[in-house]
Design an enzyme around this catalytic site. Structure first.
Site, PDB file in Angstrom:
ATOM      1  N   LEU A  21      10.189 -35.880  31.797  1.00 16.63           N
ATOM      2  CA  LEU A  21       9.483 -35.881  33.079  1.00 16.63           C
ATOM      3  C   LEU A  21       8.488 -34.718  33.113  1.00 16.63           C
ATOM      4  CD1 LEU A  21      12.538 -36.656  35.388  1.00 16.63           C
ATOM      5  CD2 LEU A  21      10.581 -38.158  34.911  1.00 16.63           C
ATOM      6  N   GLY A  25       8.578 -28.499  30.528  1.00 11.18           N
ATOM      7  CA  GLY A  25       8.244 -27.584  29.421  1.00 11.18           C
ATOM      8  C   GLY A  25       7.797 -28.284  28.144  1.00 11.18           C
ATOM      9  N   TYR A 171       7.339 -40.621  38.357  1.00 12.70           N
ATOM     10  CA  TYR A 171       7.733 -40.815  36.946  1.00 12.70           C
ATOM     11  C   TYR A 171       9.233 -41.116  36.853  1.00 12.70           C
ATOM     12  CZ  TYR A 171       3.367 -39.421  34.668  1.00 12.70           C
ATOM     13  OH  TYR A 171       2.082 -39.377  34.195  1.00 12.70           O
ATOM     14  N   ARG A 226       2.735  -0.336  12.643  1.00 10.67           N
ATOM     15  CA  ARG A 226       2.919   0.086  11.258  1.00 10.67           C
ATOM     16  C   ARG A 226       3.722   1.377  11.265  1.00 10.67           C
ATOM     17  NH1 ARG A 226      -2.844   0.040   8.301  1.00 10.67           N
ATOM     18  NH2 ARG A 226      -1.624   0.757   6.521  1.00 10.67           N
ATOM     19  N   HIS A 227       4.400   1.644  10.173  1.00 12.93           N
ATOM     20  CA  HIS A 227       5.069   2.941   9.992  1.00 12.93           C
ATOM     21  C   HIS A 227       4.021   4.056  10.162  1.00 12.93           C
ATOM     22  CE1 HIS A 227       2.891   3.108   6.225  1.00 12.93           C
ATOM     23  NE2 HIS A 227       3.207   1.816   6.077  1.00 12.93           N
ATOM     24  N   ASN A 233      -0.614   6.607   1.850  1.00 14.83           N
ATOM     25  CA  ASN A 233      -1.773   6.282   2.701  1.00 14.83           C
ATOM     26  C   ASN A 233      -2.858   7.340   2.526  1.00 14.83           C
ATOM     27  OD1 ASN A 233       0.382   5.060   5.306  1.00 14.83           O
ATOM     28  ND2 ASN A 233      -0.939   3.826   3.999  1.00 14.83           N
ATOM     29  N   ARG A 277       9.289   4.607   4.504  1.00 16.94           N
ATOM     30  CA  ARG A 277       8.332   5.004   5.550  1.00 16.94           C
ATOM     31  C   ARG A 277       8.589   4.309   6.878  1.00 16.94           C
ATOM     32  NH1 ARG A 277       6.167   2.040   1.422  1.00 16.94           N
ATOM     33  NH2 ARG A 277       4.541   0.461   1.698  1.00 16.94           N
ATOM     34  N   GLU A 297       6.590  -4.494   2.526  1.00 14.67           N
ATOM     35  CA  GLU A 297       5.151  -4.738   2.346  1.00 14.67           C
ATOM     36  C   GLU A 297       4.893  -5.737   1.220  1.00 14.67           C
ATOM     37  OE1 GLU A 297       2.570  -5.303   3.430  1.00 14.67           O
ATOM     38  OE2 GLU A 297       1.166  -3.629   3.512  1.00 14.67           O
ATOM     39  N   TYR A 308      -7.253   1.103  -4.821  1.00 21.87           N
ATOM     40  CA  TYR A 308      -8.155  -0.045  -5.059  1.00 21.87           C
ATOM     41  C   TYR A 308      -9.158   0.301  -6.163  1.00 21.87           C
ATOM     42  CZ  TYR A 308      -6.224  -1.952  -0.710  1.00 21.87           C
ATOM     43  OH  TYR A 308      -5.370  -2.429   0.255  1.00 21.87           O
ATOM     44  N   LYS A 326      -8.518 -13.845  -1.045  1.00 22.11           N
ATOM     45  CA  LYS A 326      -7.501 -12.843  -0.732  1.00 22.11           C
ATOM     46  C   LYS A 326      -6.201 -13.483  -0.217  1.00 22.11           C
ATOM     47  CE  LYS A 326      -6.964  -8.451   1.622  1.00 22.11           C
ATOM     48  NZ  LYS A 326      -7.463  -7.536   2.628  1.00 22.11           N
ATOM     49  N   HIS A 363       4.619  -3.066   7.929  1.00 20.16           N
ATOM     50  CA  HIS A 363       3.496  -2.714   7.055  1.00 20.16           C
ATOM     51  C   HIS A 363       2.288  -3.596   7.347  1.00 20.16           C
ATOM     52  CE1 HIS A 363       6.511  -0.470   4.758  1.00 20.16           C
ATOM     53  NE2 HIS A 363       7.304  -1.457   5.164  1.00 20.16           N
ATOM     54  N   GLN A 364       1.179  -3.147   6.793  1.00 20.02           N
ATOM     55  CA  GLN A 364      -0.086  -3.804   7.108  1.00 20.02           C
ATOM     56  C   GLN A 364      -0.093  -5.332   6.858  1.00 20.02           C
ATOM     57  OE1 GLN A 364      -4.368  -2.407   7.079  1.00 20.02           O
ATOM     58  NE2 GLN A 364      -3.831  -2.451   4.919  1.00 20.02           N
ATOM     59  N   LEU A 367       2.536  -7.242   8.956  1.00 28.55           N
ATOM     60  CA  LEU A 367       2.213  -7.312  10.385  1.00 28.55           C
ATOM     61  C   LEU A 367       1.013  -8.211  10.632  1.00 28.55           C
ATOM     62  CD1 LEU A 367       2.904  -3.656  11.543  1.00 28.55           C
ATOM     63  CD2 LEU A 367       4.326  -5.676  11.876  1.00 28.55           C
ATOM     64  N   ARG A 368       0.106  -8.275   9.663  1.00 30.26           N
ATOM     65  CA  ARG A 368      -1.006  -9.221   9.809  1.00 30.26           C
ATOM     66  C   ARG A 368      -0.461 -10.645   9.918  1.00 30.26           C
ATOM     67  NH1 ARG A 368      -4.841  -6.537   5.160  1.00 30.26           N
ATOM     68  NH2 ARG A 368      -6.200  -5.385   6.581  1.00 30.26           N
TER      69      ARG A 368
HETATM   70  O1  F6P Z   1      -2.583   0.435   1.937  1.00 30.03           O
HETATM   71  C1  F6P Z   1      -1.482   0.201   2.716  1.00 30.03           C
HETATM   72  C2  F6P Z   1      -0.932  -1.171   2.421  1.00 30.03           C
HETATM   73  O2  F6P Z   1       0.177  -1.374   3.255  1.00 30.03           O
HETATM   74  C3  F6P Z   1      -0.541  -1.411   0.953  1.00 30.03           C
HETATM   75  O3  F6P Z   1       0.769  -0.993   0.617  1.00 30.03           O
HETATM   76  C4  F6P Z   1      -0.764  -2.879   0.800  1.00 30.03           C
HETATM   77  O4  F6P Z   1      -0.872  -3.294  -0.529  1.00 30.03           O
HETATM   78  C5  F6P Z   1      -2.022  -3.062   1.611  1.00 30.03           C
HETATM   79  O5  F6P Z   1      -1.928  -2.171   2.700  1.00 30.03           O
HETATM   80  C6  F6P Z   1      -2.214  -4.468   2.130  1.00 30.03           C
HETATM   81  O6  F6P Z   1      -3.513  -4.585   2.629  1.00 30.03           O
HETATM   82  P1  F6P Z   1      -4.616  -5.434   1.828  1.00 30.03           P
HETATM   83  O7  F6P Z   1      -4.035  -6.821   1.716  1.00 30.03           O
HETATM   84  O8  F6P Z   1      -5.814  -5.359   2.699  1.00 30.03           O
HETATM   85  O9  F6P Z   1      -4.812  -4.833   0.476  1.00 30.03           O
END
Ligand code: F6P
Length: 426
Positions: A21, A25, A171, A226-227, A233, A277, A297, A308, A326, A363-364, A367-368
């Site tokens: 009905l 939700g 309904y 993030r930590h 870093n 961390r 991570e 890098y 990527k 971690h980055q 968390l993305r």
């Molecule tokens: O640089 C910090 C970090 O958490 C790394 O340990 C990891 O490899 C990276 O970020 C992930 O980010 P990207 O996918 O942009 O390389």
């Protein structure tokens, strides 16, 4: 379009047919399912018959339009329902994988027609019926969602609620709950207090049950952080298991202050990774926390511990390959973003299940991926989402959107430059 995962079970085509009905939700469930399956990498789309009705028949219809004895209106409603179904079936023909047909589908006859059309097109069909008799829940659902629809624009709220209640009553005159003879179904009763599954087979329908068992509609914030800054870093090194830097420790202390202000004496579920961390950051909060390996991570494999620049110099082909794609790129003996998403599924379901606020300290890359899920971004966008250090992202979900607030807790005027700024393709 998002490319299918290479390791998925072949030829997945699932039609989820919502039943129930109005104000039960269904749209909330449909959207959450859509977000979940999209995030897992399936081409997913919701076909909402209400939107077709508003677009083709106009939005401001009062309850008389929904009276089953109003034959002209019933024919018009059947027409828009067919349009949405035709579109869904055509979309499956173009490579769709999980289609969600969001309508009341309240009679056995209507459901039999929908199921027959889907089966003719070679689709697996599962009905998801939402049943709720709690008047308070229904009225709160009407007030939170229905009153904001174009159907009631500019109308007195109490008059709108009364009209919507009459729409529901119309309904209800013809509503028939799904029966075992109709095929596979899942019934979500009283907003998840009870979930009943019948003839559920196969990978995707099983994920559907798993997800629905844990879903609830209570809005509560999810905090992502993030930590604190680590010694890696500072050097721009990937991965590893380094400790916090002094600035990272200072962030942890400020995070503790932020949590105390936000949550007070209330409950907060805290998840961290198993890496030093993030544990060092969580410890400062002096609250219990749960460590998840799934939150570690992204594994940079042979590149772990490098910068890098070093990867570019020593492994130029790997550097280039990551730059090209990527999302799919997998570090030698490590992981890709797609791998990360896959291992995060239990965390996602756990976050859905929790009824108290949740703080994830991780971690980055991880968390993305979580952010992409919560904000309903396509998974292939996640490698490029900005998740700075020393910033708490507060996400408060609701049916139709997720509110985002970012609070920078660093000592500097702006977030510190993170190593990902140098990462390929960010
Ligand atoms: O640089 C910090 C970090 O958490 C790394 O340990 C990891 O490899 C990276 O970020 C992930 O980010 P990207 O996918 O942009 O390389």
């Amino acid at each position: 379009m998002f490319p299918p995962p290479r390791d998925r079970p072949q030829h997945v085509r699932l039609a989820i047919v919502m039943v129930g009905l109005p104000a039960r939700g269904k749209t909330h469930i449909a959207r959450r399912l859509s977000r979940y399956f999209s995030w897992l990498g399936y081409r997913t789309r919701v076909f909402n018959v209400g939107n077709y009705r508003r677009a083709h028949l106009g939005s401001q219809k009062d309850h008389r339009f929904f009276d089953p004895s109003n034959q002209e209106a019933a024919a018009a409603r059947a027409m828009v329902a067919r349009m949405a179904l035709d579109d869904m079936i055509a979309w499956f023909g173009e490579g769709g994988e999980v289609g969600i047909y969001d309508a009341t589908n309240s009679t056995r006859q209507r459901r039999a027609e929908v199921a027959a059309r889907c089966q003719e097109a070679g689709l697996q069909v599962v009905f998801v019926e939402s049943i709720c008799e709690d008047e308070e829940v229904i009225e709160s659902n009407i007030r939170q969602t229905k009153l904001h629809m174009p159907d009631y624009a500019g109308m007195d709220p109490d008059a709108a609620v009364a009209d919507f209640q009459q729409r529901i009553a119309n309904y209800a005159k013809v509503y028939e709950p799904v029966e075992p003879s109709e095929g596979s179904y899942i019934k979500v009763i009283d907003v998840g207090r009870k979930v009943e599954a019948h003839r559920i087979q196969g990978y995707l329908p099983s994920r559907l049950v798993y997800f629905l068992i844990n879903l609830h509609p209570l809005p509560r914030p999810v905090y992502l952080a993030r930590h604190g800054e680590s010694t890696f870093n500072i050097e721009g090194r990937l991965g590893g298991d380094p400790p916090l830097s002094p600035r990272g420790e200072a962030f942890a202390a400020r995070l503790a202050g932020y949590v105390a202000k936000e949550i007070g004496e209330g409950d907060l579920v805290i998840f961290t990774s198993t890496l030093r961390r993030s544990i060092e950051t969580a410890r400062v909060l002096v609250r219990p926390f749960v460590e998840w390996r799934a939150l570690d991570e992204i594994d940079a494999g042979d590149c772990d511990g490098m910068t890098y620049e070093e990867i570019k110099r020593r492994l130029p082909a790997e550097y280039e390959a990551r730059k090209q794609d990527k999302f799919e790129y997998r570090y030698p003996r490590g992981e890709s973003y797609r791998d990360v998403i896959k291992r995060l599924e239990p965390v996602i379901v756990e976050i859905e299940r929790e009824r108290t606020p949740v703080l994830v300290i991780a971690h980055q890359a991880v968390l993305r991926a979580l952010y992409a899920y919560l904000m309903d971004h396509p998974p292939y966008e996640c490698p490029f989402i900005d998740i700075p250090l020393h910033t708490v992202i507060k996400l408060t979900p609701s049916t139709y959107a997720c509110k985002e607030e970012r609070v920078y807790l660093g000592p500097d005027p702006s977030p510190p430059i993170t190593s990902s700024k140098n990462s390929p393709s960010t």
